[in-house]
Design an enzyme around this catalytic site. Structure first.
Site, mmCIF file in Angstrom:
data_model
loop_
_atom_site.group_PDB
_atom_site.id
_atom_site.type_symbol
_atom_site.label_atom_id
_atom_site.label_comp_id
_atom_site.label_asym_id
_atom_site.label_seq_id
_atom_site.Cartn_x
_atom_site.Cartn_y
_atom_site.Cartn_z
ATOM 1 N N ASP A 39 -6.610 -2.225 3.186
ATOM 2 C CA ASP A 39 -5.619 -3.225 2.814
ATOM 3 C C ASP A 39 -5.957 -4.607 3.351
ATOM 4 O O ASP A 39 -5.261 -5.570 3.065
ATOM 5 C CB ASP A 39 -4.247 -2.825 3.355
ATOM 6 C CG ASP A 39 -3.844 -1.443 2.889
ATOM 7 O OD1 ASP A 39 -4.029 -1.177 1.697
ATOM 8 O OD2 ASP A 39 -3.391 -0.644 3.710
ATOM 9 N N ASP A 59 -1.508 -0.738 5.923
ATOM 10 C CA ASP A 59 -1.787 -0.267 7.272
ATOM 11 C C ASP A 59 -3.249 0.024 7.508
ATOM 12 O O ASP A 59 -3.659 0.218 8.637
ATOM 13 C CB ASP A 59 -0.978 0.987 7.558
ATOM 14 C CG ASP A 59 -1.549 2.188 6.852
ATOM 15 O OD1 ASP A 59 -1.954 2.013 5.688
ATOM 16 O OD2 ASP A 59 -1.610 3.266 7.440
ATOM 17 N N ASP A 103 0.872 -1.152 0.000
ATOM 18 C CA ASP A 103 0.000 0.000 0.000
ATOM 19 C C ASP A 103 0.920 1.216 0.000
ATOM 20 O O ASP A 103 2.107 1.109 0.289
ATOM 21 C CB ASP A 103 -0.823 -0.069 1.294
ATOM 22 C CG ASP A 103 -1.696 1.133 1.464
ATOM 23 O OD1 ASP A 103 -2.234 1.600 0.459
ATOM 24 O OD2 ASP A 103 -1.822 1.597 2.604
#
Lengths: 1306, 352
Positions: free
Chosen positions: A1013, A1009, A548
């Protein structure tokens, strides 16, 4: 939007049979709520869908795909597929709730923006059926629910009569507030625990073997000895389970007996938590935990606000606001009679949703998630809160969420199971040989059997004809029995104990990972977490990293950098110096800049003096007004809560300065509010009904008429406010695309403004800033009335609320006036470029998946060295299927990418995949060389081999992932060095991970995080969560969690490498260790007329893998270390050993097995020839074999140990010593037939010579093989090891191999 | 099935007080151990190590081999196979019938001593093709019964030779039942050679395994006898033939000690053996041999250890030599990065 949920259940539903293992997951965290459930109303998606994609594309596809049966072999991926793609584009008429995730271009879920605010009605209450007792329920994919949400939902609600628990509970029999997390009671512990334990295959195997051994004809071992291993394991597990359950009992007891204030006959009196029932009115004081899920009625705050901390629930530490309804805040509970009915949905596990309405005196009002406070939360900053319990005990959302994360199985273990099958085949062959031998022997001696003194099949009682037979059941039965007893004797051929050993080793490994000081992040005090103990070794073989961006590569600490207000760009000079990263040119900080300021902000911000000046000019200019509105919007249009430090802590310093701390769910919003405050627009107070903004010292009270929260379909939020002068304004902020579409298009001036703002936006995103557009409009007259009506109706609606609200929002969010745009910087985390560089050098492909704009993504890519200027960028940015196909195929032709036709490859076995694997690193290998070198090689080659970078956006991914272009994308993407996906929705992230996962054998790692995700983290083979700013959902769903992205390097290159090497060796060694023992017994059986005589005493057989040889394995598995972390860190390429499966592969397995065969032959035949014709007795030779095999096996291990520490010495030599001691003890018990053996043996020189000969002769081939291998074909690790050790010894400096080598070669 | 256990413990119930302090306290402690940096010895296989370990093995093994071979060669062994020779001519066709008959089974054999034999000279009987290690056989005994007087009825494992007419057999089981019962007596030039049958069994067995107050009972009372009978007035710990026999042999060909001759036998002596050929090995074509043997430290006559040690030692010398040549001809600098896989084949690397 349709984010997490489907996938969550999908990934967990994947066929991952539990390996038999002890569970240590409580190590990681005591709070394990399962991953968050996001969901959305699919109908809304469809509407949008239908509107946008009216045309040709959908009909054909929907038909074709939804018919696809999930019969493929690859269960996992098929499931995934059949969920994601099939109902992609149903015709609009099909209004049933169908899932369509990837299909909607508008569905990108930019969760960085506001991840939590996805509020929409749940998919009907049918999903809640009896969830309570089933621990595994979150993992079960409730397929049917996706479809049947429509009909049953209206009737299925529960009525809560406020302050009338009797009536509430009378009809529906809701659960009390007593909770029970324990599994057992004193009575059912034994049966239930045993029942659960025997779910494990290993235990069943143990049990089966032990049971076989109890049959009289098969009693090979003594009965106790054979039961010992099983009982031992059962006992240990039972004690562990029992202890855990006792702890749970204790905490349950504590929880249940806590006291809470409950309204009883007009007074709030203490009552035990377990006695609280639904319908009762409960009062919670500040800092108290909330005993059950309750609807807020009243708080100490006159406007009905309560702040709660939800850390126990979702791990987020910031405060959340909850509101009591206006209708109830003025109630007097201790006096008057309150009555009312709350109708709410059935209990469910979605902590982000609540849907109910309340009927008070005939009036209906709606209740939503913001009106409920959940068990497990804490009340903060609010003196008291009064609410009515709606869900109690096991029905609370917290309890329903208490389940473990799914267990994954490592690649190594999968391979290992493959080899276990081979071992089973060996076992069957050996048993078969013995059985057939037995049959033939019996047949040959059939006539003599009764006369054989050592067989004697019948009782020698005279006169009985035919003679009574003794344990003789005829040749076929005897053969069968012989086979079965062979299985008993050879049982350890299947290394069941290996699973337990592996658990222990992994536990030890995670201890070292957790305690690694290099992976401890001080600023946030986060240590490394191992949340999953099954996949440590996978870390050593990762080939793809999916990352990410926000919060993972970047810090997710937003800083307001640039603003474009009314066509004018501010903050440029800051941007110019932004490379120097510091605020050295910092403008005057907030607190001091304007003398009138009385608030102190916790964070400093630099302001653009020009903009500041303009704001303070007292002129009525367009841009002045626009700027005013702009900052008003920034301050008002958000969900941030100002927390006055004075109320929370010391009221010290001086009264002039009140510290304000902004608490909010989205860091962007906080950054904007902070920025607005810096420019003099300080958000001072927020309640459900109004906002107070301090405009340069002047308090402005705005009534909030309505708020349309952010959602990822609209990608914007708006707030409708009423100014003190009666004007009503709609303030909107959102993503550029979504806001530009709804701007007022009439005015020419605005058109120019739009263009210039757009150019500013482009410039911002080129700098890597995150952009938002701010717009506003006046709402008046009939429009306002209509909106108010719609809003009222929508927000009290019990069904379909989110879609109705969305319609309302779209009603007022139109023909807006553009005010400006903002650019927020999200700084790169420390060490990101270096980490990416190293990972790439290690042959790991890093793909970045982000919800950001393409330009932002590219600029971040550049700044973290993911992209370099010499790369050939392939941008796939198509708007239709054909366009995408064309773009992909063009790129493939242009850059000469071979089509591997991934679909076929997918079905083929490892061979093909392995060759494919090797192509990839080679390319990277080449690319990794310094450029000068490439050019030196061949001019023509360098052009074709220039590294490629693929940049693809979510829009194109929709078409590609849906429409059979996957294989093209796969081919192209794997040929590229870098892949950057921007504008991707959470589920698309998972889709991309799946694309790789199901087409290659390679291991994938996803790191992220945020909640967006989660799907990706659960889909990937290894999920890593970053404990960051965005809550802990990613961490909750992950297998490993850490504080910073840069730790990934250490995790993979150092710990991953070690773990892989250790476990791979461990597995091979365990195979060897057990097989050599079994084979030795096997050879002996050929010399006992195929009877299953065991020369080794029962106890020694049992102790062999339990005591004699187990400790060194575990110690070495935990502590052995081939290379120091410095070397591994310095030379990332060493990581490729894991990619090549260097430490564990089929070839190594067979080599080990051949070595095993040799060693077992030596073990058997050296004593055999030595004592061929002698007086040696059975137990002496057994004792000799026992000690010889133990010494041999331990020395074999010793030969492969790479790092001897004290503990290793102790365990290896200690094991041999312990074996001797055990033998001496066993031989000192007179009732055993082996009594006294070892004392006699020790006096024979031949005995000692025999052992020495066995060991040297058995290990000789291995030693030669090793020496030759290391001389002629040294592995990379070997060379690095030599270099490392010699360097240390001689102070010899080993230059980085890449550089040195290039020199040597040229 | 189990992983749900510990995970959902107390936190669910909802007390933040439990969770908060934990957060801060779990900061890793640094030590050499936790950082995996304990001082360690990291051996690597340098050419020196390889060659010297081969040399070491060679140096150790060859003398041992020579010594064992020498010892084994110095053992003098006289072997006489008699099971066929001791059958009278008339019974050659049906040996089993002979052995089961009541006729006289005495048999005389002459052995010529080839080399001087120093006392003690061990007298063994050797049986071939007798699976004393058969599972049915090995298990068919009761150690409790042999050890203590009051456990004489523990005969469960002894079937089918556990009881007779409901009374426990002592010693029970197939092993005891099939006790070897050939007897030998020796004379040299008509002068009797004394065979010492004392201390032929393990002392530990006599002292602890076979009770001194346990006497044979109901033993070999059937019409079909398996082997020798025992004198019911002698306690088991004095019945050394039984004790020796009860140590079941490891392999189907085995020797058991019969006694010791404690006079020296000279080269050329002729020893007359008078043996009672009672034991029935004919029903399973087993061979019977009488063995007279001296011993050395290595044990009986067996060249295997000596030869094996010599071979391995020689092989190691050879290996040391060839490795020496290899290292000399084609040396590889240790830790030389040129050999790293990504340096060896920069272009293709297909053979990884």
């Amino acid at each position: 939007m349709s984010s997490g949920e489907h996938l969550l259940s999908l990934s967990s539903d994947s066929p991952s049979p539990r390996s038999p293992h002890l569970d240590f997951s409580n190590l990681s965290s005591s709070l394990e709520y399962s991953s968050v459930v996001f969901e959305d109303n699919p109908q809304a998606n469809l509407l949008v869908k239908a509107r946008e994609l009216s045309g040709d594309a959908h009909l054909d596809l929907s038909g074709e795909h939804s018919a696809s049966p999930s019969k493929s072999q690859d269960l996992h991926s098929t499931r995934f597929r059949s969920w994601d793609f099939p109902m992609a584009l149903p015709p609009p008429e099909r209004k049933k709730g169908l899932v369509s995730w990837g299909s909607d271009s508008n569905l990108q879920h930019s969760c960085e923006y506001s991840p939590m605010s996805t509020s929409s009605p749940p998919r009907g209450s049918s999903r809640t059926n009896s969830v309570v007792d089933q621990v595994e329920i979150p993992r079960v994919f409730r397929k049917s629910m996706q479809f049947d949400d429509g009909p049953s939902r209206e009737g299925n609600y529960r009525s809560i009569h406020i302050n009338d628990p009797a009536m509430t509970n009378d009809k529906y029999r809701f659960r009390g507030n007593e909770i029970r997390t324990s599994k057992y009671t004193l009575i059912n512990f034994l049966p239930k625990n045993l029942f659960i334990q025997f779910h494990r295959v290993a235990y069943l195997y143990f049990l089966g073997i032990a049971a076989l051994n109890q049959l009289p004809p098969l009693a090979v071992f003594g009965r106790t000895a054979s039961l010992f291993p099983l009982l031992f394991v059962l006992l240990v597990t039972a004690i562990k389970d029992g202890y855990e359950d006792w702890r749970r009992h204790r905490s349950d007891l504590y929880e249940n007996n806590r006291k809470g204030l409950v309204l009883q006959s007009g007074k709030f009196l203490n009552k035990k938590w377990k006695d609280i029932r639904a319908g009762e009115v409960v009062k919670v004081c500040v800092d108290d935990s909330i005993p059950c899920d309750m609807v807020l009625l009243q708080t100490s705050d006159p406007s009905g606000i309560a702040y709660i901390q939800t850390m126990n629930l979702d791990g987020e530490s910031n405060l959340k606001t909850r509101y009591a309804r206006n209708e109830t805040i003025s109630m007097d509970f201790e006096e008057g009679e309150i009555s009312g009915v709350i109708r709410c949905e059935q209990p469910n596990r979605n902590i982000y949703e609540f849907m109910a309405n309340m009927e008070l005196d005939g009036q209906r009002c709606s209740l939503s998630q913001s009106n409920i406070i959940l068990r497990g939360c804490q009340l903060k900053n609010t003196e008291y809160a009064i609410g009515v319990a709606v869900y109690a005990g096991q029905e609370t959302k917290a309890m329903m969420n208490s389940a473990a994360s799914p267990s994954k199985r490592s690649r190594l273990e999968t391979y290992m199971n493959r080899e276990t099958i081979w071992l089973s085949i060996f076992l069957i062959i050996m048993c078969g040989v013995v059985a057939v031998g037995m049959a033939l022997w019996l047949r040959r001696h059939e006539s003599q059997l009764d006369r054989l003194p050592y067989y004697k099949k019948s009782y020698s009682v005279t006169g009985m004809r035919p003679a009574k037979l003794y344990k003789y059941y005829g040749i076929p039965m005897e053969t069968l029995f012989s086979f079965l007893s062979c299985v008993i004797v050879f049982q350890i051929m299947i290394p069941i104990s290996l699973y337990i050993t592996m658990e222990l080793v992994r536990l030890g490994q995670s201890f070292f990972m957790v305690n690694d000081k290099h992976m401890y992040y001080k600023p946030t005090d986060t240590w490394f977490q191992c949340r999953s103990l099954n996949i440590n070794e996978d870390l050593g073989q990762i080939r793809y990293v999916f990352s990410d961006k926000t919060g993972t590569l970047t810090e997710n600490k937003m800083e307001f950098k640039r603003a474009s207000v009314y066509g004018k760009n501010y903050g440029t000079f800051l941007a110019a110096s932004s490379t120097s990263q510091d605020k050295d040119i910092a403008g005057p900080s907030t607190a001091s800049s304007s003398g009138k300021k009385r608030w102190k902000l916790k964070s400093d911000i630099t302001v653009d003096s020009e903009l500041m000046d303009m704001l303070h000019k007292d002129i009525e200019q367009d841009d002045r007004i626009a700027a005013h509105k702009f900052f008003l919007a920034l301050a008002a249009c958000n969900t941030v809560i100002p927390v006055h430090a004075s109320s929370t802590c010391i009221e010290s310093v001086n009264d002039d300065v009140i510290a304000i701390d902004y608490q909010g769910e989205s860091p962007d919003e906080i950054a904007l509010v902070t920025a607005a405050s810096a420019y003099g627009y300080t958000l001072f107070e927020r309640t459900s009904g109004h906002i107070v903004i301090d405009v340069n010292g002047e308090k402005l009270r705005l009534d909030v008429l309505g708020m349309h929260e952010f959602d990822s379909v609209r990608k914007r939020m708006s707030v409708v406010i009423k100014l003190p002068n009666g004007e009503v304004k709609v303030l909107v902020k959102g993503a550029d695309t979504s806001v530009f579409n709804i701007l007022n298009e009439d005015l020419g001036k605005d058109d120019y403004l739009k263009q210039i703002t757009e150019s500013h936006l482009n410039a911002y995103s080129a700098e890597g800033l995150r952009t938002l557009v701010v717009a506003a409009k006046d709402l008046a007259g009939g429009e306002l009335d209509t909106w108010q009506r719609m809003y009222e109706a929508a927000s009290t609606s019990l069904t379909d609320r989110s879609s109705k609200l969305r319609q309302t929002a779209s009603f007022c969010e139109c023909s807006l006036n553009l005010l400006g745009a903002t650019g927020i910087e999200d700084k790169l985390q420390e060490g990101v470029p270096e980490t990416i560089e190293s990972l790439r050098e290690a042959g790991v492909k890093v793909w970045v998946l982000t919800g950001d704009k393409q330009d932002t993504a590219i600029s971040i890519g550049l700044s973290c060295k993911l992209l370099t200027s010499n790369m050939q960028r392939i941008v796939v940015n198509g708007n239709s299927e054909n366009e995408c196909l064309k773009l992909l195929s063009d790129a493939m032709v242009k850059y000469d990418v071979k089509s591997t036709n991934g679909r076929i490859e997918n079905l083929q076995l490892s061979e093909n995949a392995e060759t494919d694997n090797h192509e990839i690193p080679d390319e990277t290998k080449l690319n990794d060389l310094p450029y000068s070198k490439v050019r030196n090689d061949e001019g023509s080659q360098s052009t074709t081999k220039a590294p490629l970078a693929l940049i693809i956006d979510g829009n194109s991914l929709v078409y590609i992932l849906e429409k059979d272009l996957e294989s093209e994308l796969f081919d192209l993407a794997t040929a590229c060095r870098v892949v950057l996906c921007c504008r991707v929705a959470p589920l698309q992230k998972a889709g991309i991970v799946d694309l790789i996962k199901c087409r290659t054998e390679d291991l994938t790692l996803a790191i992220g995080d945020g909640a967006n995700d989660v799907s990706m983290i659960q889909m990937a083979d290894v999920g890593v969560g970053i404990c960051g700013q965005e809550g802990r959902q990613a961490v909750m769903a992950s297998d490993f969690a850490m504080g910073q992205f840069r730790f990934l390097k250490r995790l993979l290159l150092v710990h991953g490498h070690w773990n892989y090497q250790r476990l791979a060796y461990l597995v091979l060694y365990n195979f060897y260790r057990n097989a050599v023992f079994v084979l030795m017994l096997f050879w002996f059986m050929l010399f006992t007329a195929f009877s299953t005589t065991n020369a080794i005493t029962d106890w020694s057989s049992v102790f062999y893998s339990l005591i004699y040889t187990s400790v060194p394995t575990i110690i070495v598995g935990i502590l052995d270390k081939d290379l120091s972390h410095k070397t591994l860190f310095q030379v990332p390429k060493l990581y490729a050993a894991g990619h090549r499966n260097e430490s564990y592969n089929l070839q190594l397995f067979w080599i080990t097995m051949i070595d095993t065969l040799w060693q077992s032959l030596v073990l058997f035949f050296v004593p055999y020839f030595t004592f061929k014709v002698s007086t040696i007795d059975l137990y002496s030779i057994g004792s000799l074999w026992t000690i010889a095999v133990v010494i041999l096996v331990n020395l074999h291990l010793a030969m492969d140990i790479k790092r001897w520490v004290l503990l290793t010495h102790c365990s290896i030599w200690g094991s041999i010593l312990v074996t001797y001691i055990c033998l001496v003890i066993l031989d000192s018990i007179p009732v055993f037939p082996n009594f006294g053996t070892i004392y006699h043996l020790a006096t024979w020189p031949a005995y000692w010579l025999c052992i020495l000969l066995i060991i040297v002769l058995a290990l000789l081939p291995r030693f030669i093989f090793k020496a030759v291998g290391q001389t002629f074909r040294p592995s990379d690790i070997q060379i690095a090891r030599e270099a490392e050790i010699l360097r240390k010894r001689r102070g010899y400096v080993w230059s980085k191999p890449t550089e040195g080598s290039a020199d040597v070669r040229n | 099935m189990n992983s749900d256990g510990p995970s959902s413990t107390s936190g669910v119930g909802g007390s933040a007080d439990l969770a908060t302090p934990r957060r801060n306290s779990k900061r890793p402690k640094y030590s050499k151990f936790t950082q995996q940096e304990l001082p360690a010895c990291k051996p690597i296989l340098t050419p020196g190590w390889v060659i010297s370990s081969f040399l070491l093995v060679g140096i150790v093994f060859i003398p041992i081999g020579l010594a064992s071979l020498l010892a084994s060669r110095n053992v003098v062994e006289l072997v006489d196979r008699y099971e066929t020779a001791c059958i009278p001519d008339g019974f050659k066709k049906d040996k089993v019938k002979f052995i089961q008959s009541d006729s006289n089974k005495t048999c005389n054999r002459n052995l010529r001593v080839k080399k001087d034999m120093k006392p003690p000279i061990y007298v063994y009987y050797q049986l071939d093709n007798f699976y004393q290690n058969h599972r049915r056989y090995v298990k068919s005994r009761s150690d409790q019964q042999l050890k203590s007087k009051n456990k004489e009825n523990e005969t469960d494992d002894c079937k089918p030779e556990a009881t007779i007419n409901g009374k426990a057999i002592l010693p029970c089981g197939l092993i005891a039942w099939s006790l070897f019962n050939d007897t030998y007596s020796f004379s040299r030039s008509s002068q009797k050679l004394q065979v010492n049958k004392k201390d032929i069994s393990w002392k530990s067995d006599r002292d602890h395994k076979f009770g001194k107050d346990v006497f044979p009972k109901n033993f070999q009372n059937r019409t079909v006898k398996g082997g020798a009978t025992l004198n019911a007035s002698i306690p088991l710990n004095k019945q050394e033939d039984l004790i020796v026999w009860m140590r079941t042999a490891a392999l189907p060909t085995f020797r058991k000690l019969y006694g010791k001759i404690e006079v020296e036998l000279k080269k050329g002596d002729v020893i007359q053996v008078t043996l009672e050929n009672n034991y029935n090995t004919y029903s399973f074509n087993g061979k019977k041999k009488l063995v007279l043997s001296t011993t050395k430290w290595i044990g009986g006559k067996n060249d295997f250890i000596g030869i094996a040690y010599l071979t391995v030692g020689g092989l190691c010398f050879l290996l040391a030599l060839s490795f020496g040549i290899i290292y000399f001809v084609k040396p590889r600098r240790l830790g030389d990065p040129t050999y790293l896989s990504w340096n060896r084949n920069p272009g293709g690397g297909s053979n990884n």
